[in-house]
Scaffold this motif. Structure first.
Motif, mmCIF file in Angstrom:
data_model
loop_
_atom_site.group_PDB
_atom_site.id
_atom_site.type_symbol
_atom_site.label_atom_id
_atom_site.label_comp_id
_atom_site.label_asym_id
_atom_site.label_seq_id
_atom_site.Cartn_x
_atom_site.Cartn_y
_atom_site.Cartn_z
ATOM 1 N N ASP A 64 33.259 -1.677 -53.431
ATOM 2 C CA ASP A 64 32.424 -0.654 -54.057
ATOM 3 C C ASP A 64 32.684 -0.686 -55.554
ATOM 4 O OD1 ASP A 64 31.455 0.254 -51.609
ATOM 5 O OD2 ASP A 64 33.049 1.739 -51.392
ATOM 6 N N ILE A 65 31.711 -0.257 -56.329
ATOM 7 C CA ILE A 65 31.897 -0.201 -57.778
ATOM 8 C C ILE A 65 32.910 0.898 -58.098
ATOM 9 C CG2 ILE A 65 30.814 0.285 -60.001
ATOM 10 C CD1 ILE A 65 28.202 -0.744 -58.859
ATOM 11 N N GLU A 66 33.870 0.558 -58.926
ATOM 12 C CA GLU A 66 34.878 1.507 -59.380
ATOM 13 C C GLU A 66 34.921 1.490 -60.906
ATOM 14 O OE1 GLU A 66 38.672 0.756 -57.580
ATOM 15 O OE2 GLU A 66 37.812 0.622 -55.571
ATOM 16 N N TYR A 67 35.619 2.460 -61.454
ATOM 17 C CA TYR A 67 35.778 2.556 -62.905
ATOM 18 C C TYR A 67 36.246 1.232 -63.485
ATOM 19 C CZ TYR A 67 37.587 3.834 -67.457
ATOM 20 O OH TYR A 67 37.837 3.868 -68.806
ATOM 21 N N LYS A 68 37.218 0.595 -62.810
ATOM 22 C CA LYS A 68 37.782 -0.650 -63.340
ATOM 23 C C LYS A 68 36.716 -1.724 -63.526
ATOM 24 C CE LYS A 68 39.216 -2.434 -58.843
ATOM 25 N NZ LYS A 68 40.341 -2.800 -57.988
ATOM 26 N N HIS A 69 35.698 -1.732 -62.680
ATOM 27 C CA HIS A 69 34.631 -2.721 -62.808
ATOM 28 C C HIS A 69 33.746 -2.425 -64.019
ATOM 29 C CE1 HIS A 69 35.508 -2.787 -58.349
ATOM 30 N NE2 HIS A 69 35.901 -3.969 -58.779
ATOM 31 N N LEU A 70 33.409 -1.151 -64.196
ATOM 32 C CA LEU A 70 32.624 -0.763 -65.371
ATOM 33 C C LEU A 70 33.392 -1.066 -66.646
ATOM 34 C CD1 LEU A 70 31.304 2.662 -64.057
ATOM 35 C CD2 LEU A 70 29.936 0.604 -64.445
ATOM 36 N N ALA A 71 34.686 -0.709 -66.665
ATOM 37 C CA ALA A 71 35.515 -0.957 -67.850
ATOM 38 C C ALA A 71 35.618 -2.448 -68.142
ATOM 39 C CB ALA A 71 36.905 -0.354 -67.658
ATOM 40 N N GLU A 72 35.741 -3.259 -67.114
ATOM 41 C CA GLU A 72 35.853 -4.702 -67.321
ATOM 42 C C GLU A 72 34.569 -5.278 -67.904
ATOM 43 O OE1 GLU A 72 37.998 -8.051 -67.697
ATOM 44 O OE2 GLU A 72 38.756 -6.082 -67.098
ATOM 45 N N VAL A 73 33.426 -4.815 -67.427
ATOM 46 C CA VAL A 73 32.146 -5.271 -67.990
ATOM 47 C C VAL A 73 32.092 -4.923 -69.476
ATOM 48 C CG1 VAL A 73 29.643 -4.878 -67.986
ATOM 49 C CG2 VAL A 73 30.855 -5.180 -65.829
ATOM 50 N N VAL A 74 32.456 -3.703 -69.811
ATOM 51 C CA VAL A 74 32.412 -3.262 -71.209
ATOM 52 C C VAL A 74 33.394 -4.063 -72.058
ATOM 53 C CG1 VAL A 74 32.967 -1.321 -72.733
ATOM 54 C CG2 VAL A 74 31.550 -0.953 -70.707
ATOM 55 N N GLN A 75 34.600 -4.289 -71.544
ATOM 56 C CA GLN A 75 35.631 -4.987 -72.317
ATOM 57 C C GLN A 75 35.331 -6.468 -72.510
ATOM 58 O OE1 GLN A 75 38.089 -3.310 -73.900
ATOM 59 N NE2 GLN A 75 37.151 -1.482 -73.024
ATOM 60 N N THR A 76 34.530 -7.053 -71.642
ATOM 61 C CA THR A 76 34.267 -8.497 -71.726
ATOM 62 C C THR A 76 32.879 -8.849 -72.251
ATOM 63 O OG1 THR A 76 33.604 -8.535 -69.387
ATOM 64 C CG2 THR A 76 35.915 -9.035 -69.882
ATOM 65 N N SER A 77 32.068 -7.860 -72.549
ATOM 66 C CA SER A 77 30.706 -8.114 -73.046
ATOM 67 C C SER A 77 30.619 -7.756 -74.524
ATOM 68 C CB SER A 77 29.681 -7.278 -72.270
ATOM 69 O OG SER A 77 29.706 -7.608 -70.915
ATOM 70 N N ASP A 78 30.318 -8.739 -75.338
ATOM 71 C CA ASP A 78 30.211 -8.492 -76.780
ATOM 72 C C ASP A 78 29.131 -7.469 -77.110
ATOM 73 O OD1 ASP A 78 32.263 -10.241 -77.357
ATOM 74 O OD2 ASP A 78 30.917 -11.944 -77.739
ATOM 75 N N ASN A 79 28.037 -7.470 -76.348
ATOM 76 C CA ASN A 79 26.959 -6.533 -76.665
ATOM 77 C C ASN A 79 27.279 -5.093 -76.245
ATOM 78 O OD1 ASN A 79 26.711 -7.163 -73.948
ATOM 79 N ND2 ASN A 79 24.492 -7.038 -73.946
ATOM 80 N N LEU A 80 28.415 -4.877 -75.573
ATOM 81 C CA LEU A 80 28.834 -3.529 -75.200
ATOM 82 C C LEU A 80 30.050 -3.076 -76.009
ATOM 83 C CD1 LEU A 80 28.373 -3.764 -71.326
ATOM 84 C CD2 LEU A 80 26.817 -2.770 -73.010
ATOM 85 N N LEU A 81 30.288 -3.751 -77.099
ATOM 86 C CA LEU A 81 31.421 -3.440 -77.974
ATOM 87 C C LEU A 81 31.481 -1.955 -78.335
ATOM 88 C CD1 LEU A 81 33.731 -4.494 -79.832
ATOM 89 C CD2 LEU A 81 31.995 -4.841 -81.582
ATOM 90 N N PHE A 82 30.334 -1.340 -78.540
ATOM 91 C CA PHE A 82 30.286 0.064 -78.948
ATOM 92 C C PHE A 82 30.840 1.023 -77.889
ATOM 93 C CE2 PHE A 82 26.442 -0.629 -76.598
ATOM 94 C CZ PHE A 82 26.134 0.576 -76.004
#
Length: 112
Positions: A64-82
């Motif tokens: 299931d999607i968890e916080y850690k998955h959302l955080a990992e997407v944000v931390q590894t995507s340059d376009n989500l730097l903000f």
């Protein structure tokens, strides 16, 4: 676009438009918000959430999607730097203490 304009209704969106309006009005630079603008911002927000969720889902499979998955997407995507400060990777209390101890040690070295 055709000349036929139908009124935008909040039932056309998943997010409540009145809440999006409240968030938009919290900015001191925003005075008036037109109905079309409000609708477009609401839909764009929904599409952004959908995109972020889809990326997290692909990372989490078969879990299931968890916080850690959302955080990992944000931390590894340059376009989500903000978003990196708002969705940091989780760390344990032990890891936090180790980080703070290293910072204190570095600060003491530079103070000497």
């Amino acid at each position: 676009m055709s000349g036929n304009k139908s009124p935008v209704k909040s039932r056309d969106t998943q997010l409540p438009m009145y809440r999006v309006r409240t968030i938009m009005k919290s900015s001191p630079d925003v005075e008036n918000i037109g109905q079309d603008s409000l609708y477009l911002v609401t839909r764009a927000t929904e599409l952004f959430i959908q995109h972020l969720s889809q990326q997290a889902y692909e990372m989490s499979c078969p879990e299931d999607i968890e916080y850690k998955h959302l955080a990992e997407v944000v931390q590894t995507s340059d376009n989500l730097l903000f978003l990196r400060e708002m969705l940091p990777r989780k760390i344990t209390v032990k890891q936090y203490r180790e980080i703070m101890e290293r910072k204190r040690a570095e600060a003491n070295k530079t103070a000497e």
